[in-house]
Design an enzyme around this catalytic site. Sequence first.
Site, PDB file in Angstrom:
ATOM      1  CG  ASP A 170      44.298  34.139 -17.204  1.00 26.63           C
ATOM      2  OD1 ASP A 170      45.002  34.096 -18.228  1.00 26.63           O
ATOM      3  OD2 ASP A 170      43.334  33.370 -17.005  1.00 26.63           O
ATOM      4  CG  HIS A 201      41.456  30.589 -26.335  1.00 25.96           C
ATOM      5  ND1 HIS A 201      40.294  30.112 -25.785  1.00 25.96           N
ATOM      6  CD2 HIS A 201      42.275  30.854 -25.293  1.00 25.96           C
ATOM      7  CE1 HIS A 201      40.400  30.084 -24.471  1.00 25.96           C
ATOM      8  NE2 HIS A 201      41.597  30.546 -24.142  1.00 25.96           N
ATOM      9  CD  GLU A 213      42.427  29.489 -17.250  1.00 25.93           C
ATOM     10  OE1 GLU A 213      41.726  30.500 -17.124  1.00 25.93           O
ATOM     11  OE2 GLU A 213      42.782  29.040 -18.366  1.00 25.93           O
TER      12      GLU A 213
END
Length: 526
Positions: A344, A442, A315
């Site tokens: 998600d 992230h 993804e």
Amino acid sequence: MRTFQYGAALGVLATLASCSPKNPYIWRPARRQYGAQPVDSETLRAAIDSDALLAHARMLEDFAYRQPDPADRNRLMGGAGHNLTVEYVAGLLNATGYYDVELQPWSTLVPLGGNASFFANGVSQNASLFSYSASGNVTAPVVAVSNLGCAASDYPPEVDGAIALVSRGSCEFGQKSALAGNAGAVGAVIYNNIPGGLNGTLGQPRALGPYVPTAGISQEAGLALLELVSAGTEVTGALDVVSEIEFRSTNNVLAQTKGGNPNATLVVGAHSDSVAEGPGINDDGSGVVGILEVALQLANYTTTNSVRFGFWSGEEEGLLGSTFYVDSLSNASLAQIKLYLNFDMIASPNYFLGIYDGDGSSFNISGPPGSAEAERLFEEFFDSIGQNHTATEFSGRSDYGPFLDVNIASGGLFTGAEGIKTEEEEALFGGEAGVAYDINYHGAGDNVTNLNMEAFLINTQAIAHSVATYATSFESLNQTALAKRSVGGANFRRSLHAPRCSPSCFGGGMQRRDRFRSTKLGVMYG
């Protein structure tokens, strides 16, 4: 696609579960004989508890952290941490005996990291790397590109042999890099169109042409350079890009109930991979854990409809696993899927309770017929338990995108990424206004300590409610519209949605369209 061969994996799972002293979780056998009674929302929700969710999350963290090289402490697709995740998920589901479990293999290029620097007339511009960039060390004049660098005509003849200076905006970063190369540029520097620095991905190479060494700089630095170049001042740039890219093989995990009507299938999905920068325990370990635990508990019950759980790899590299899966299905197989639900990031530390805007009432982008009803189901559930909720943009920026593209009704939940919480959201959900929903998005800090367990439990119980509801009946969806839905693969690519790209692949200067802007903004769009 191949059936998961459990055998030796049983020992692997036992070792995985026992070797981590901080994780006592080993899959609990069903409390009843499998399929002893029909599933219902109340009992399935009651089986979800925080301890099990946390234990699964700790296991995923352990898969990342056991790598000896700190640079490898992630669950990047095809890497050791991700491969252990695949084994863990497939093994637990296979052990129930309730599912047909398959591994769907595929391969692709994966960016592993690197670095970039850019100096203009000897002064550092604090550049950052675009993943998938070509490597190279070049020194050349800096030439400004017209408009936004999205058309070949934007690149003047002077860019040949030079470093192209391009503004972010309108089209993909990769398109700008490829067009610069086609025009003869030896490198490209893209500057932000909003204050602050810029990084992201060019995306996998497209047919438009090869990429040149490409780096990102801040709006402030870019405008200062543009002013110099526009005034006729000679600017010499030194661009050095080191980009590490590797071809990797990986697997989606698919688990379908052995019982239930296969012509009326619910697909529930989350992505099993992380970015290279960290273990990805909220993004999207939380979604993986949520649907995994619901799947394990569903094994206690019978279902009227078929339920298929999909754990998508790749993804973060551009929705690659879910796209590969959807593209692998025949028209007849696509027609069997009545609804796709995506989860998600469901445990962001500074969360809001977001429901994908299936009816388009908040963001003016609606889903295929049935999506509005899926949104309403989650709204009614949160209302029933006294929880505030809001809409989140249904823009195709996560693994529901490929399902939208073939006109399959979709929905799901999301608790926020790098967007900033507003005062109104603070009043609705608590947390802290002016701070990102996930300050570790992230990043290396996206570990177990990054999870908001309250949001995690609420959302997983919402998943259980939706699974129990649709495993029993699709009556609440718009059946007339669904009956008219035709499925034709590529013939039904929807123009409302951007080309497939990761949730960390979009930017384009897109800013909050209203106070509830909350999708995973990515960084592929210029």
